[in-house]
Design a protein around this motif. Structure first.
Motif, PDB file in Angstrom:
ATOM      1  N   MET A   1      73.490   0.797  59.873  1.00  0.00           N
ATOM      2  CA  MET A   1      72.166   1.111  59.378  1.00  0.00           C
ATOM      3  C   MET A   1      72.137   2.592  59.019  1.00  0.00           C
ATOM      4  O   MET A   1      72.645   3.424  59.739  1.00  0.00           O
ATOM      5  N   CYS A   2      71.559   2.926  57.894  1.00  0.00           N
ATOM      6  CA  CYS A   2      71.379   4.319  57.503  1.00  0.00           C
ATOM      7  C   CYS A   2      69.917   4.692  57.670  1.00  0.00           C
ATOM      8  O   CYS A   2      69.029   3.982  57.194  1.00  0.00           O
ATOM      9  N   LEU A   3      69.690   5.780  58.350  1.00  0.00           N
ATOM     10  CA  LEU A   3      68.336   6.228  58.637  1.00  0.00           C
ATOM     11  C   LEU A   3      68.051   7.547  57.940  1.00  0.00           C
ATOM     12  O   LEU A   3      68.947   8.333  57.702  1.00  0.00           O
ATOM     13  N   ALA A   4      66.783   7.776  57.654  1.00  0.00           N
ATOM     14  CA  ALA A   4      66.342   9.103  57.219  1.00  0.00           C
ATOM     15  C   ALA A   4      65.800   9.778  58.467  1.00  0.00           C
ATOM     16  O   ALA A   4      64.999   9.204  59.206  1.00  0.00           O
ATOM     17  N   ILE A   5      66.270  10.981  58.734  1.00  0.00           N
ATOM     18  CA  ILE A   5      65.968  11.667  59.988  1.00  0.00           C
ATOM     19  C   ILE A   5      65.255  12.987  59.702  1.00  0.00           C
ATOM     20  O   ILE A   5      65.676  13.740  58.832  1.00  0.00           O
ATOM     21  N   PRO A   6      64.204  13.291  60.467  1.00  0.00           N
ATOM     22  CA  PRO A   6      63.546  14.592  60.306  1.00  0.00           C
ATOM     23  C   PRO A   6      64.393  15.717  60.891  1.00  0.00           C
ATOM     24  O   PRO A   6      65.047  15.553  61.921  1.00  0.00           O
ATOM     25  N   GLY A   7      64.379  16.847  60.216  1.00  0.00           N
ATOM     26  CA  GLY A   7      65.061  18.039  60.701  1.00  0.00           C
ATOM     27  C   GLY A   7      64.228  19.266  60.401  1.00  0.00           C
ATOM     28  O   GLY A   7      63.457  19.287  59.432  1.00  0.00           O
ATOM     29  N   GLU A   8      64.382  20.283  61.241  1.00  0.00           N
ATOM     30  CA  GLU A   8      63.644  21.529  61.053  1.00  0.00           C
ATOM     31  C   GLU A   8      64.511  22.540  60.317  1.00  0.00           C
ATOM     32  O   GLU A   8      65.655  22.795  60.701  1.00  0.00           O
ATOM     33  N   VAL A   9      63.962  23.120  59.268  1.00  0.00           N
ATOM     34  CA  VAL A   9      64.671  24.122  58.489  1.00  0.00           C
ATOM     35  C   VAL A   9      64.742  25.410  59.299  1.00  0.00           C
ATOM     36  O   VAL A   9      63.719  25.926  59.758  1.00  0.00           O
ATOM     37  N   LEU A  10      65.959  25.915  59.479  1.00  0.00           N
ATOM     38  CA  LEU A  10      66.167  27.177  60.183  1.00  0.00           C
ATOM     39  C   LEU A  10      66.258  28.338  59.214  1.00  0.00           C
ATOM     40  O   LEU A  10      65.731  29.415  59.485  1.00  0.00           O
ATOM     41  N   GLU A  11      66.950  28.124  58.089  1.00  0.00           N
ATOM     42  CA  GLU A  11      67.092  29.172  57.086  1.00  0.00           C
ATOM     43  C   GLU A  11      67.576  28.573  55.779  1.00  0.00           C
ATOM     44  O   GLU A  11      68.193  27.519  55.758  1.00  0.00           O
ATOM     45  N   ILE A  12      67.273  29.261  54.692  1.00  0.00           N
ATOM     46  CA  ILE A  12      67.862  28.948  53.393  1.00  0.00           C
ATOM     47  C   ILE A  12      69.084  29.851  53.269  1.00  0.00           C
ATOM     48  O   ILE A  12      68.995  31.054  53.532  1.00  0.00           O
ATOM     49  N   LEU A  13      70.209  29.285  52.897  1.00  0.00           N
ATOM     50  CA  LEU A  13      71.426  30.084  52.819  1.00  0.00           C
ATOM     51  C   LEU A  13      71.306  31.081  51.667  1.00  0.00           C
ATOM     52  O   LEU A  13      71.049  30.690  50.523  1.00  0.00           O
ATOM     53  N   PRO A  14      71.467  32.380  51.948  1.00  0.00           N
ATOM     54  CA  PRO A  14      71.240  33.404  50.930  1.00  0.00           C
ATOM     55  C   PRO A  14      72.155  33.278  49.711  1.00  0.00           C
ATOM     56  O   PRO A  14      71.742  33.531  48.594  1.00  0.00           O
ATOM     57  N   ASP A  15      73.385  32.859  49.926  1.00  0.00           N
ATOM     58  CA  ASP A  15      74.329  32.741  48.819  1.00  0.00           C
ATOM     59  C   ASP A  15      74.327  31.359  48.173  1.00  0.00           C
ATOM     60  O   ASP A  15      75.003  31.135  47.184  1.00  0.00           O
ATOM     61  N   ARG A  16      73.575  30.423  48.755  1.00  0.00           N
ATOM     62  CA  ARG A  16      73.469  29.048  48.235  1.00  0.00           C
ATOM     63  C   ARG A  16      72.026  28.578  48.372  1.00  0.00           C
ATOM     64  O   ARG A  16      71.687  27.860  49.311  1.00  0.00           O
ATOM     65  N   PRO A  17      71.139  28.943  47.454  1.00  0.00           N
ATOM     66  CA  PRO A  17      69.725  28.585  47.578  1.00  0.00           C
ATOM     67  C   PRO A  17      69.454  27.083  47.497  1.00  0.00           C
ATOM     68  O   PRO A  17      68.332  26.653  47.762  1.00  0.00           O
ATOM     69  N   ASP A  18      70.476  26.286  47.178  1.00  0.00           N
ATOM     70  CA  ASP A  18      70.318  24.835  47.179  1.00  0.00           C
ATOM     71  C   ASP A  18      70.629  24.226  48.549  1.00  0.00           C
ATOM     72  O   ASP A  18      70.492  23.016  48.731  1.00  0.00           O
ATOM     73  N   LEU A  19      71.015  25.062  49.524  1.00  0.00           N
ATOM     74  CA  LEU A  19      71.346  24.585  50.862  1.00  0.00           C
ATOM     75  C   LEU A  19      70.471  25.260  51.917  1.00  0.00           C
ATOM     76  O   LEU A  19      70.161  26.446  51.810  1.00  0.00           O
ATOM     77  N   ALA A  20      70.118  24.479  52.930  1.00  0.00           N
ATOM     78  CA  ALA A  20      69.367  25.009  54.063  1.00  0.00           C
ATOM     79  C   ALA A  20      70.094  24.639  55.347  1.00  0.00           C
ATOM     80  O   ALA A  20      70.650  23.546  55.464  1.00  0.00           O
TER      81      ALA A  20
END
Length: 89
Positions: A1-20
């Motif tokens: 089974m694949c689930l969608a899971i909530p997560g808390e954003v800690l930071e946006i990566l400064p060198d990769r704004p498409d990743l948190a």
């Protein structure tokens, strides 16, 4: 089974704004946030599926979903294990 899971954003990566950097049940991973309409901010909660943020959700909804998912037992444990093994860089 694949689930969608909530997560808390800690930071946006400064060198990769498409990743948190996101924390889900003690597991910290980089998550692709490019599908969101607006970039999240640290402290925001997002719904994650296969390494992508699908939507932003409020903290109370995130906590309710996490509580429900933890009640699923093995399916939730398997999903957290898969998240822990994933690598998005």
């Amino acid at each position: 089974m694949c689930l969608a899971i909530p997560g808390e954003v800690l930071e946006i990566l400064p060198d990769r704004p498409d990743l948190a950097k996101v924390e889900v049940s003690g597991v910290r991973r980089n998550i692709n946030i490019s599908l969101l309409g607006r970039p999240p901010e640290p402290g925001d909660w997002i719904l994650i599926h296969v390494g992508f943020a699908l939507s932003t959700i409020d903290e109370s909804e995130a906590r309710e979903v996490l509580e429900f998912l933890e009640g699923l037992g093995q399916s939730y444990t398997d999903e957290i294990d898969a998240l822990q093994q994933s690598r998005i860089e």
